[in-house]
Structures are given as structure tokens and as C-alpha cells.
Design an enzyme around this catalytic site. Structure first.
Site, PDB file in Angstrom:
ATOM      1  N   GLU A  17     -27.340  36.490 -33.523  1.00 57.35           N
ATOM      2  CA  GLU A  17     -27.941  36.916 -34.798  1.00 57.35           C
ATOM      3  C   GLU A  17     -29.046  35.951 -35.221  1.00 57.35           C
ATOM      4  O   GLU A  17     -28.891  34.728 -35.113  1.00 57.35           O
ATOM      5  CB  GLU A  17     -26.830  36.975 -35.861  1.00 57.35           C
ATOM      6  CG  GLU A  17     -26.984  38.090 -36.842  1.00 57.35           C
ATOM      7  CD  GLU A  17     -26.848  39.488 -36.227  1.00 57.35           C
ATOM      8  OE1 GLU A  17     -27.894  40.029 -35.794  1.00 57.35           O
ATOM      9  OE2 GLU A  17     -25.737  40.028 -36.173  1.00 57.35           O
ATOM     10  N   HIS A  18     -30.167  36.520 -35.647  1.00 64.44           N
ATOM     11  CA  HIS A  18     -31.355  35.743 -36.022  1.00 64.44           C
ATOM     12  C   HIS A  18     -31.870  34.924 -34.831  1.00 64.44           C
ATOM     13  O   HIS A  18     -32.443  33.857 -34.999  1.00 64.44           O
ATOM     14  CB  HIS A  18     -31.084  34.843 -37.240  1.00 64.44           C
ATOM     15  CG  HIS A  18     -31.016  35.641 -38.521  1.00 64.44           C
ATOM     16  ND1 HIS A  18     -32.142  35.979 -39.242  1.00 64.44           N
ATOM     17  CD2 HIS A  18     -29.977  36.191 -39.170  1.00 64.44           C
ATOM     18  CE1 HIS A  18     -31.776  36.689 -40.306  1.00 64.44           C
ATOM     19  NE2 HIS A  18     -30.461  36.851 -40.279  1.00 64.44           N
ATOM     20  N   ASP A  20     -33.508  36.798 -32.254  1.00 67.31           N
ATOM     21  CA  ASP A  20     -34.547  37.581 -31.552  1.00 67.31           C
ATOM     22  C   ASP A  20     -35.946  37.031 -31.803  1.00 67.31           C
ATOM     23  O   ASP A  20     -36.740  36.874 -30.883  1.00 67.31           O
ATOM     24  CB  ASP A  20     -34.446  39.098 -31.839  1.00 67.31           C
ATOM     25  CG  ASP A  20     -34.519  39.506 -33.295  1.00 67.31           C
ATOM     26  OD1 ASP A  20     -34.557  38.631 -34.190  1.00 67.31           O
ATOM     27  OD2 ASP A  20     -34.552  40.737 -33.558  1.00 67.31           O
ATOM     28  N   ASP A 154     -33.718  45.539 -33.273  1.00 65.42           N
ATOM     29  CA  ASP A 154     -33.272  46.828 -33.812  1.00 65.42           C
ATOM     30  C   ASP A 154     -34.001  47.991 -33.137  1.00 65.42           C
ATOM     31  O   ASP A 154     -33.390  49.001 -32.771  1.00 65.42           O
ATOM     32  CB  ASP A 154     -33.526  46.893 -35.329  1.00 65.42           C
ATOM     33  CG  ASP A 154     -32.858  45.745 -36.058  1.00 65.42           C
ATOM     34  OD1 ASP A 154     -32.019  45.057 -35.451  1.00 65.42           O
ATOM     35  OD2 ASP A 154     -33.183  45.531 -37.234  1.00 65.42           O
TER      36      ASP A 154
HETATM   37  C1  GLA Z   1     -32.625  42.279 -38.794  1.00 63.14           C
HETATM   38  C2  GLA Z   1     -33.921  42.267 -37.987  1.00 63.14           C
HETATM   39  C3  GLA Z   1     -33.665  41.926 -36.537  1.00 63.14           C
HETATM   40  C4  GLA Z   1     -32.833  40.664 -36.385  1.00 63.14           C
HETATM   41  C5  GLA Z   1     -31.614  40.711 -37.302  1.00 63.14           C
HETATM   42  C6  GLA Z   1     -30.869  39.408 -37.329  1.00 63.14           C
HETATM   43  O1  GLA Z   1     -31.801  43.317 -38.356  1.00 63.14           O
HETATM   44  O2  GLA Z   1     -34.573  43.510 -38.080  1.00 63.14           O
HETATM   45  O3  GLA Z   1     -34.889  41.798 -35.840  1.00 63.14           O
HETATM   46  O4  GLA Z   1     -33.603  39.526 -36.627  1.00 63.14           O
HETATM   47  O5  GLA Z   1     -31.958  41.043 -38.648  1.00 63.14           O
HETATM   48  O6  GLA Z   1     -30.331  39.129 -36.089  1.00 63.14           O
END
Ligand code: GLA
Length: 368
Positions: A17-18, A20, A154
Site C-alpha cells: 500500500e502506497h 505504487d 487501480d
Molecule cells: C489509491 C491510489 C493508488 C495507490 C493506493 C494506495 O488507491 O489510487 O494508486 O497509491 O491509493 O496504495
């Protein structure tokens, strides 16, 4: 007149998470909830957008595509504007949109819409973009029209998802690898706080900037470091004084650990060591809550409520944060009771209703 109907799903993320937008790894999968776009060409130059779920609509000439004061329309307009940078549309078209991806639940309802429309436009006008180009285009739409400097996870998951498979994406070079998700006696349960705090998008952009600041500081000593992917905790310690820049230090420390944890957790999953995988989910939540500070009271409460239950192997907040869902790995026989109990406790503590979703992993964007 030609027409097409495309479905593009929301996503879960097992871990990573966080990471990408820090060139790290993510482990998402597409789910059963999706946005559906019906696109029909017209014989004039108008773009009509119809939001079936909201009973709202909008018509704009195709040469006047620009941001509107309707949020739902901006996701569509953002995509059309990106295509216009590369191609010219031969005719106008009508878009009918509907979606059952819950909004603000951290399941990427906006990416689902952007990807459904990108896929549909690319097909019907035969623009010939690859799926990866569509993902990048949809991400650009989110940056420019929704104002969130999101990573690629996403949109990638919505377009590339495969039934019953998770996908490990290396965000540094966009290479990816599918593998089947075998959870045996366990299943994935999402618990939805039903809150989305208003600061979610501005804080998201701030986190991104804090990570960039960490990279710039590390780079002064280690010139080859261009993202937190190449950084180590030792480099961070040598470059960022925690007493002077505590936030920058903590953000980067979380990301560096999470990138490593994602690789290790993927190995746990492939080895079917669900216990070890679950422990890493809890560790991710710790980091997101204390170091990255993107959790909130409601999410932390949900984690606390499940953390002592031996039928729950792991749990963490999922997605950008500040509300939305937790993702939980739960023994199938225990789900019903767990949901009942946690719903009661959550409602007592917050006065809010809890929703839950059992996840099934489905195909990414496709024509219906
Ligand atoms: C949101 C963003 C993604 C990613 C997540 C955290 O969903 O759109 O690109 O950074 O937060 O992992």
C-alpha cells in the site's frame, strides 16, 4: 451508429500500500463489483453523458470538452480529454454509466469508471491503444480531472485483472506476474467503515510529496537513488535526520519496509503460509497508521476489533486511507459471527453502520 458495452471492475489490494508511486510492488486483484459503460456513436458532434444511478445527465459539444461542476461527469470528461490529446473523434457519442462499486470505500470506483470508458472508446473508434497505454491514460485523467496524483495500481488492476488470480505488479518497470489465489479454508472479507474523510485526496498528494522529498535528500548522498525502491533504511538514516524531519523520515521508512514486506508476503502466499501472510497484513496496518498516518479512528477500531480473534489471520486498512474498507483474511466458518459481532461493536462505538463484502476475484475490463 455503433455501440458497445464494457464492464470494468473495482479492485482489492492484498498488500503493497502506497508503494505504487514509489516504484515498489503491489498485489491487487479485480473484484465482482464493476462500472458498466454503454457507448453509442452519434451522427452529430455532441457528447451526451448519462449517469443512470443518479438520474443525471449532461451534453457537451465534443470540441468544448472541459471540467464541469459534476464530479461523476469529470471522471468521464477526464478520459475523453486524454484521448483528445492523441486522437480526434470522428463523431460524437452517448455514454450511459452505471456502477455498483461503492463510492469512497477504497475499492477504486473512480478507476473502474475511467477504465470502462477508456476501454470502450478505444474499441469503438479503433484507436489501437494497448491495455497498459489505457491504464496510463486513465491514471492521467485522475491526475488532471480529479486532482489526485495517484499511482498506477487501480487502473492497472481494473484493466488487467484475471478471474481467481492476483497480480504482482512491479511499478518500477510495469512488469507483472499472475498467480492463483489459494486461500483454502479462508476468505477475504471487506469491512466498510462507511466514512471517507474530506482530507483524503489532499493528504494523498502530501504523502507523495513527502516521499519525493525523502528521495531528494537521500540522493544528495546516494546519487543512484531515484525512488524509494532503491533506498534502504541505512541510507535513510544517513540522509534524513529524524529529529529535524520526522514526517519525511517516517513516511520513507514505512515505504521502504512495505516494499520489502510485499515481496516476502507474496512468497508466503505462494507457499500457502497464510499465517505468515496475515501477520504481514497486520504489520502493514501498523505502518500505515503510525508511520504513514493515513488511517483514521474508524479503521483503527476495526483492526483492533478483529486482531484478537484467532479466526482472523490478518487485517489492514486498504487503499488510499482516511476511511473506506479494511481487508480481512477470515476463516470461512467464522465470517458470519465475526461480521455480526464487529458490526454491533462498531455501531456502538461510532454510531455508524458497518457494511461488509465477501470478495470474489473476477476478470478485468471486458466487453459484455
Ligand atoms: C489509491 C491510489 C493508488 C495507490 C493506493 C494506495 O488507491 O489510487 O494508486 O497509491 O491509493 O496504495
Amino acid at each position: 451508429m455503433r455501440s458497445i458495452r464494457v464492464s470494468s471492475p473495482g479492485r482489492i489490494n492484498l498488500i503493497g500500500e502506497h508503494t505504487d508511486y514509489n516504484d515498489g510492488f503491489v498485489l491487487p486483484a479485480a473484484i465482482q463489483k464493476a462500472a458498466i459503460v454503454s457507448l453509442e456513436t452519434r451522427d452529430d458532434n455532441l457528447v451526451q453523458m448519462i449517469a443512470l444511478d443518479m438520474g443525471d445527465d449532461l451534453i457537451i459539444p465534443i470540441d468544448k470538452i472541459a471540467k464541469q461542476n459534476k464530479d461523476w461527469a469529470n471522471y468521464l470528461i477526464g478520459v475523453i480529454a486524454q484521448f483528445q490529446k492523441k486522437f480526434s473523434f470522428p463523431t460524437g457519442f452517448t455514454i450511459q454509466l452505471q456502477s455498483n462499486v461503492p463510492i469512497g470505500a477504497g475499492l477504486s470506483s473512480s478507476a473502474a469508471i475511467e477504465c470502462a470508458l477508456s476501454f470502450a472508446i478505444n474499441e469503438i473508434f479503433e484507436f489501437g491503444l494497448t491495455k497498459m497505454e489505457l491504464a496510463l491514460l486513465a491514471q492521467k485523467a485522475e491526475h488532471e480531472f480529479a486532482g489526485v496524483q495517484c499511482g498506477i495500481m487501480d487502473q492497472f488492476a481494473s484493466l488487467f485483472g484475471k478471474k481467481d488470480q492476483v497480480v504482482l505488479l512491479d511499478c518500477q518497470n510495469l512488469s507483472y506476474q499472475y498467480f492463483p489465489l489459494s486461500l483454502g479454508e479462508y476468505e477475504i472479507v471487506l469491512l466498510d467503515t462507511q466514512v471517507k474523510h474530506a482530507l483524503a485526496s489532499s493528504e494523498y498528494n502530501t504523502r507523495r510529496a513527502e516521499c519525493e522529498k525523502a528521495v531528494a535528500m537521500i540522493q544528495e548522498k546516494y546519487a543512484h537513488v531515484t525512488s524509494l525502491r532503491q533506498a534502504t533504511i541505512a541510507m535513510l538514516e544517513a540522509s534524513v535526520d529524524i529529529s529535524v524531519f520526522p514526517k519525511v523520515y517516517n513516511r520513507a521508512s514505512y515505504v521502504i519496509q512495505e516494499i520489502e514486506r510485499t515481496i516476502a508476503a507474496t512468497q508466503d502466499l505462494q507457499a500457502r503460509n497464510l499465517m505468515a501472510f496475515g501477520q504481514k497484513m497486520f504489520a502493514t496496518h501498523e505502518g500505515l497508521s503510525n508511520l504513514y498516518e493515513v488511517s483514521c479512528a474508524e479503521l483503527d477500531l476495526l483492526i483492533k476489533l478483529v486482531s484478537t480473534n484467532e479466526k482472523v489471520l490478518g487485517a489492514r486498512m486498504m487503499g488510499g486511507g482516511f476511511g473506506g474498507c479494511t481487508i480481512n483474511l477470515v476463516h470461512k466458518t467464522a465470517t458470519e459471527n465475526l461480521v455480526k459481532l464487529v458490526s454491533q461493536q462498531y455501531e456502538e462505538a461510532t454510531g455508524k453502520k458497518l457494511l461488509h463484502y465477501l470478495v470474489s476475484i473476477e476478470e478485468g475490463a471486458h466487453i459484455l
